[in-house]
Design an enzyme around this catalytic site. Structure first.
Site, PDB file in Angstrom:
ATOM      1  CD  GLU A   1       1.097 -17.477  -0.489  1.00 25.91           C
ATOM      2  OE1 GLU A   1       1.114 -16.721  -1.626  1.00 25.91           O
ATOM      3  OE2 GLU A   1      -0.343 -17.516  -0.136  1.00 25.91           O
TER       4      GLU A   1
ATOM      5  CG  ASP B   1      -0.768 -14.237   1.076  1.00 30.23           C
ATOM      6  OD1 ASP B   1      -0.219 -14.635   2.116  1.00 30.23           O
ATOM      7  OD2 ASP B   1      -0.161 -13.632  -0.014  1.00 30.23           O
TER       8      ASP B   1
ATOM      9  CE1 TYR C   1      -2.973 -11.307   1.602  1.00 29.55           C
ATOM     10  CE2 TYR C   1      -4.903 -10.571   0.613  1.00 29.55           C
ATOM     11  CZ  TYR C   1      -3.851 -11.552   0.570  1.00 29.55           C
ATOM     12  OH  TYR C   1      -3.604 -12.278  -0.165  1.00 29.55           O
TER      13      TYR C   1
END
Length: 757
Positions: free
Chosen positions: A9, A107, A319
């Site tokens: 990303e 992601d 995350y």
């Protein structure tokens, strides 16, 4: 020779992935190439849904007859010139003959899935796709994820939910914005931005603002006394008439003071009870943002940016864009190694030592596979070589500290408090005058010890409480207590508080319902407004379109924002519960429990009814313009118009005096204009201005007349008079590194796009 193309990303993530893959990589600026892998990146949202005029030129003009606009098939366009350059690179790499497999390494969540899906579709590729699913950016985690790549088809339902979210926001936002703007052109300057998520969020704030404005403060009086039991044991008490400490008049309060002064009372009631307080659940993004806002005044965006850096750059946290506050069962073996790793830092050593010393970890409120979908809770990583705290900036350190302490705290025992309730009765003038006292002592610090809160800490949870907790001496029922001091104080009732960002995030999570308990909030998550990943962007969108402003930590709705919600009334678009129901359905699509087709069909029906209702409801509506009274120059009435406050009118040009609404990125509200007209300056600083660098600041204002006789509103601050720049606001954001895009979920969704008027 076969080659695998990995699409990340962001450039920084791509470089990290290449650092783990085997072999040496050659840097080609827009991509990295090794013997078996090529790694490139999307730079955020390279591709987005096309605007209406990309379907038909006629849509460039906004006409009610053309609404609703519902494409049979959504077109995709490359976002901008910078995106075109990188998109051409990705498209060329996808077309290479030696590339036979593509790895989606965006992601690991709904928006990351959408970024890849749009890019892949726009490139026209048909090559097989694998999915890299990362929970942390440590070397071990990346190696394990590459060792267990998922088939792209496994994520079909996640992609369906992502596309549904994007298209629903486009359909609702684009059509509602056009319909409202067309009908309200005479009342608003520019577009009236509406959306599936931003409008119900604005409604929560606007309805609170209306409550505040409608609130009529009422005076009341309280009587406080200082008592002394034998042996100089002193404590305070507040007079209660029945169950209330509030007296209706100064005379009542003065009478109580007069009859009790110099008297000796008796402790007629003394009750002690123990209360336990469980450790809070682990952090998801929303609870982390709320805590950082409460403790440090961080905006939601600022917290997300810091958490993202702790995840990507420092490899110290997992995350961050997660909706879960639990871990999965396969992570139990990681808990003690993580505790050992963070325990190497002095400030966490004692708490970590406790966790490491447990024979059996208390996992009941920590591990729950059923409550982990895309990602588990935010916790420290088991990074090789430890966490580089010394390389973190101040924001990153604070967010890291919150996550580490929360991780350690949940394995600690409950905190135990002793609550004491005392009633002291003063018999005087043939009446019993009761004073109440409340004490609170922490007996066992438990999990609060992780935060440095120890037993006997003097804590007041709310400074505005009617009765403050106090440290009490040892008291016994039946003891005498002399009134050493007594007095009354006038107070006024207070309106509801404006939402802080933390409070608004909490309201969005529960679709506007008042819920504080962790477990109850968990049960409502799938029906909140927006997602943890997008809520910060929604708040920033409301700020950008001028519907709300920041005043310190409070979010204040502007006149424009209030008028939008007033005009919509009880329309379903303002309903947090309806938007929450839509989010719940998107979650069901994600889990394969609802169909994309049925959801989008309902969105189209809702949009059709919304356009029809707005057309009828807003047809001919004119927002009455405020009359600010006589002009200080010529005496004509000053009337509000779309762009300012002026004594000019078509039939009477007046003297030309005007206060323009637009000032340094802010629209000056009616109250500020009134104050400037009345006194020539503002007594207090006005909030919400933006510097040329995009930083927020506040400043006092003054009306000044030029040598040519023209009036202007100027900043009435020393720095302005010296020609200096305005001071930076506290919430200034660290700039992204060169070549780095904004995070994917910080990009505005279709319903958050600015619409051209």
């Amino acid at each position: 020779m076969s080659t695998t193309l990995v699409i990340a990303e962001k450039p920084s993530v791509g470089r990290d992935l290449a650092g783990v893959l085997p072999g040496a990589f050659v840097n080609h600026k827009e991509y990295l190439e090794g013997s078996d892998h090529i790694v490139t990146w999307a730079v955020g949202h390279l591709v987005q849904l096309a605007d209406p005029d990309d379907y038909d030129e006629k849509f460039k003009k906004w006409k009610m007859a053309d609404l609703p606009i519902v494409p049979e098939h959504f077109k995709l366009v490359v976002r901008d010139e910078r995106s075109k350059k990188q998109m051409n690179v990705v498209k060329r790499l996808l077309a290479r003959d030696d590339v036979d497999t593509v790895v989606n390494a965006c992601d690991a969540g709904r928006e990351g899935e959408l970024i890849f899906a749009y890019l892949y579709e726009k490139a026209g590729s048909k090559k097989p796709v694998k999915r890299l699913w990362l929970n942390s950016m440590t070397k071990r985690a990346i190696e394990e994820a590459f060792g267990s790549l998922r088939e792209g088809a496994e994520l079909a339902s996640l992609e369906a939910a992502a596309r549904s979210r994007s298209e629903a926001d486009w359909i609702v936002g684009m059509n509602a914005t056009r319909a409202a703007t067309i009908r309200l052109r005479s009342s608003f300057d520019g577009a009236v931005s509406l959306g599936r998520v931003q409008t119900p969020t604005l409604a929560i704030l606007a309805r609170r603002e209306e409550e505040i404005r409608a609130f009529v403060p009422e005076p009341y009086w309280i009587v406080d006394a200082l008592f002394e039991a034998p042996g100089e044991r002193r404590y305070e008490g507040r007079y209660h008439l029945g169950s209330t400490p509030r007296l209706k008049s100064a005379e009542e309060a003065a009478a109580v003071v007069a009859v009790c002064e110099g008297q000796t009372g008796e402790i007629t009631k003394l009750e002690k009870s123990k209360r336990t307080e469980r450790p809070p659940l682990l952090y998801d993004l929303t609870s982390l943002q709320r805590d950082a806002n409460s403790r440090y005044g961080f905006t939601a965006r600022r917290t997300l940016a810091a958490a993202q850096r702790c995840y990507e750059e420092h490899k110290a946290l997992t995350y961050p864009r997660t909706n879960s506050r639990y871990l999965t069962g396969d992570m139990v073996g990681e808990i003690k190694p993580i505790a050992s790793l963070v325990g190497s830092q002095r400030e966490y050593a004692k708490a970590a030592e406790y966790v490491l010393g447990l024979d059996v970890l208390p996992l009941g409120r920590v591990v729950n596979d059923a409550k982990v979908t895309d990602h588990h809770a935010i916790v420290p990583t088991r990074a090789e070589g430890g966490h580089p705290v010394e390389k973190m900036n101040d924001d990153d350190k604070k967010i890291y500290d919150l996550a580490v302490r929360r991780f350690l705290a949940i394995f600690h025992p409950d905190a135990v408090f002793e609550n004491t309730r005392v009633e002291t009765t003063v018999a005087a003038a043939d009446a019993q005058h009761v004073f109440r006292t409340r004490g609170k002592v922490m007996l066992v610090s438990g999990w609060r010890g992780v935060y440095g809160e120890l037993p006997d800490a003097d804590r007041s949870e709310d400074e505005d409480e009617e009765e403050r907790d106090q440290q009490l001496p040892k008291l016994e029922r039946g003891e005498p207590a002399e009134v050493r001091e007594i007095g009354s104080e006038e107070k006024v009732t207070k309106p509801p508080r404006r939402y802080s960002e933390g409070a608004l995030l909490g309201a969005m999570e529960t679709a506007g319902k008042l819920v504080e308990e962790d477990e109850l909030r968990e049960a409502m998550k799938d029906s909140g407004i927006g997602t943890p990943a997008t809520r910060a962007a929604i708040i920033e969108r409301l700020l950008a379109v001028g519907y709300i402003e920041r005043d310190g930590r409070a979010l204040v709705v502007t006149e424009k924002g209030l008028n939008v919600i007033r005009l919509l009334g009880e329309h379903a678009l303002t309903s947090p519960s309806l938007t929450g129901d839509w989010e719940h359905r998107l979650a069901r699509i994600e889990h394969g429990e609802d169909s994309r087709e049925a959801f989008m069909g309902d969105i189209v029906k809702f949009t059709e009814s919304t356009v029809s209702e707005l057309d009828t409801k807003l047809h001919g509506v004119r927002i009455p313009r405020a009359n600010l009274g006589p002009c200080p120059v010529c005496g004509h009435d000053i009337i509000e118009n779309r762009k300012g406050y002026s004594c000019w009118a078509r039939d009477d040009p007046g003297c030309g005096f005007v206060i323009w609404k637009a000032k340094a990125g802010k629209q000056l509200p009616l109250a500020v204009a009134r104050e400037l007209i009345a006194t020539g300056r503002t007594e207090k600083p006005v909030t919400g201005f933006k510097s040329r660098a995009g930083k927020s600041f506040r400043a006092k204002l003054a009306l000044e007349q030029s040598d040519e006789g023209k009036w202007r509103v100027e900043f009435n601050e020393a720095w302005a008079k010296e020609g200096a720049k305005p001071p930076e606001a506290d919430e200034a954001q660290p700039a992204p590194a060169d070549g780095e895009p904004a995070a994917a979920d910080e990009q505005p969704a279709a319903d958050e796009q600015p619409a051209a008027a």
